[in-house]
Scaffold this motif. Structure first.
Motif, PDB file in Angstrom:
ATOM      1  N   TRP A 205      -8.051 -10.132  40.576  1.00  0.00           N
ATOM      2  CA  TRP A 205      -7.379  -9.975  39.181  1.00  0.00           C
ATOM      3  C   TRP A 205      -7.853  -9.624  38.051  1.00  0.00           C
ATOM      4  CZ3 TRP A 205      -2.738 -11.713  37.623  1.00  0.00           C
ATOM      5  CH2 TRP A 205      -2.389 -12.287  35.957  1.00  0.00           C
TER       6      TRP A 205
ATOM      7  N   ARG B  75      -1.897  -9.744  44.886  1.00  0.00           N
ATOM      8  CA  ARG B  75      -2.033 -10.114  45.712  1.00  0.00           C
ATOM      9  C   ARG B  75      -1.532  -9.432  47.694  1.00  0.00           C
ATOM     10  NH1 ARG B  75       1.387 -14.453  44.456  1.00  0.00           N
ATOM     11  NH2 ARG B  75       2.316 -13.621  43.373  1.00  0.00           N
TER      12      ARG B  75
ATOM     13  N   SER C 141      -7.210 -10.426  46.667  1.00  0.00           N
ATOM     14  CA  SER C 141      -6.995 -10.137  45.628  1.00  0.00           C
ATOM     15  C   SER C 141      -7.550  -9.582  44.901  1.00  0.00           C
ATOM     16  CB  SER C 141      -5.901 -12.052  44.488  1.00  0.00           C
ATOM     17  OG  SER C 141      -7.344 -12.881  44.712  1.00  0.00           O
TER      18      SER C 141
ATOM     19  N   THR D  88       1.938  -7.237  49.362  1.00  0.00           N
ATOM     20  CA  THR D  88       1.167  -6.790  48.534  1.00  0.00           C
ATOM     21  C   THR D  88       2.302  -6.546  47.242  1.00  0.00           C
ATOM     22  OG1 THR D  88       0.557  -5.145  49.534  1.00  0.00           O
ATOM     23  CG2 THR D  88       0.257  -5.883  46.952  1.00  0.00           C
TER      24      THR D  88
END
Length: 142
Positions: free
Chosen positions: A52, A68, A50, A87
């Motif tokens: 972010w 993710r 992942s 995904t």
């Protein structure tokens, strides 16, 4: 299982933060008898990860998002039934009202992707993934 995970987090600039991770699992079954020895373990993705990121804008506004990902998994010990990888994209908007109060909205599965969350009963029963959803929250500090 042999593998590794790698993660990193930090600030690219004073306002831009990033968190990322990646995992690799090389699994091998060796307890189910000769017919299945050497197969991948059930429900064990080979790759997952992942990323972010958030960015602080003017006047207390922060926007963010992430991806993710999980690779396909085998559902049975014979490795003949597969559950596809997926995904997902998530998002965030946050507003700092003042130093004591922050409002936040998280949006999960932003593009409403259809995916299989998990499987059991040798592939006879599955749980679908969560559809697009949102969570509104507040943070109080004293």
């Amino acid at each position: 299982v042999r593998g590794f995970t790698f993660g990193a987090l930090g600030r690219i600039t004073e306002r831009w933060e990033v968190i990322t991770n990646f995992g690799y699992l090389d699994s091998e079954l060796n307890t189910q008898g000769a017919i299945n020895n050497g197969n991948r373990l059930v429900l064990t993705p080979e790759f997952s990860g992942s990323i972010w990121t958030t960015y602080g804008l003017a006047m207390g506004l922060r926007l963010g998002g992430g991806v993710r990902q999980t690779s396909e998994v085998f559902i049975n010990a014979a490795n003949t039934i597969r559950s596809p990888g997926y995904t997902l994209v998530d998002g965030l908007a946050e507003y700092e009202v003042n130093r004591n109060l922050t409002l936040r909205v998280n949006i999960y599965n932003l593009f409403n992707e259809t995916y299989i969350r998990n499987v059991n009963n040798n592939g006879g029963r599955y749980n679908p993934g969560y559809p697009r959803s949102a969570m509104v929250s507040t943070q109080f500090q004293f």
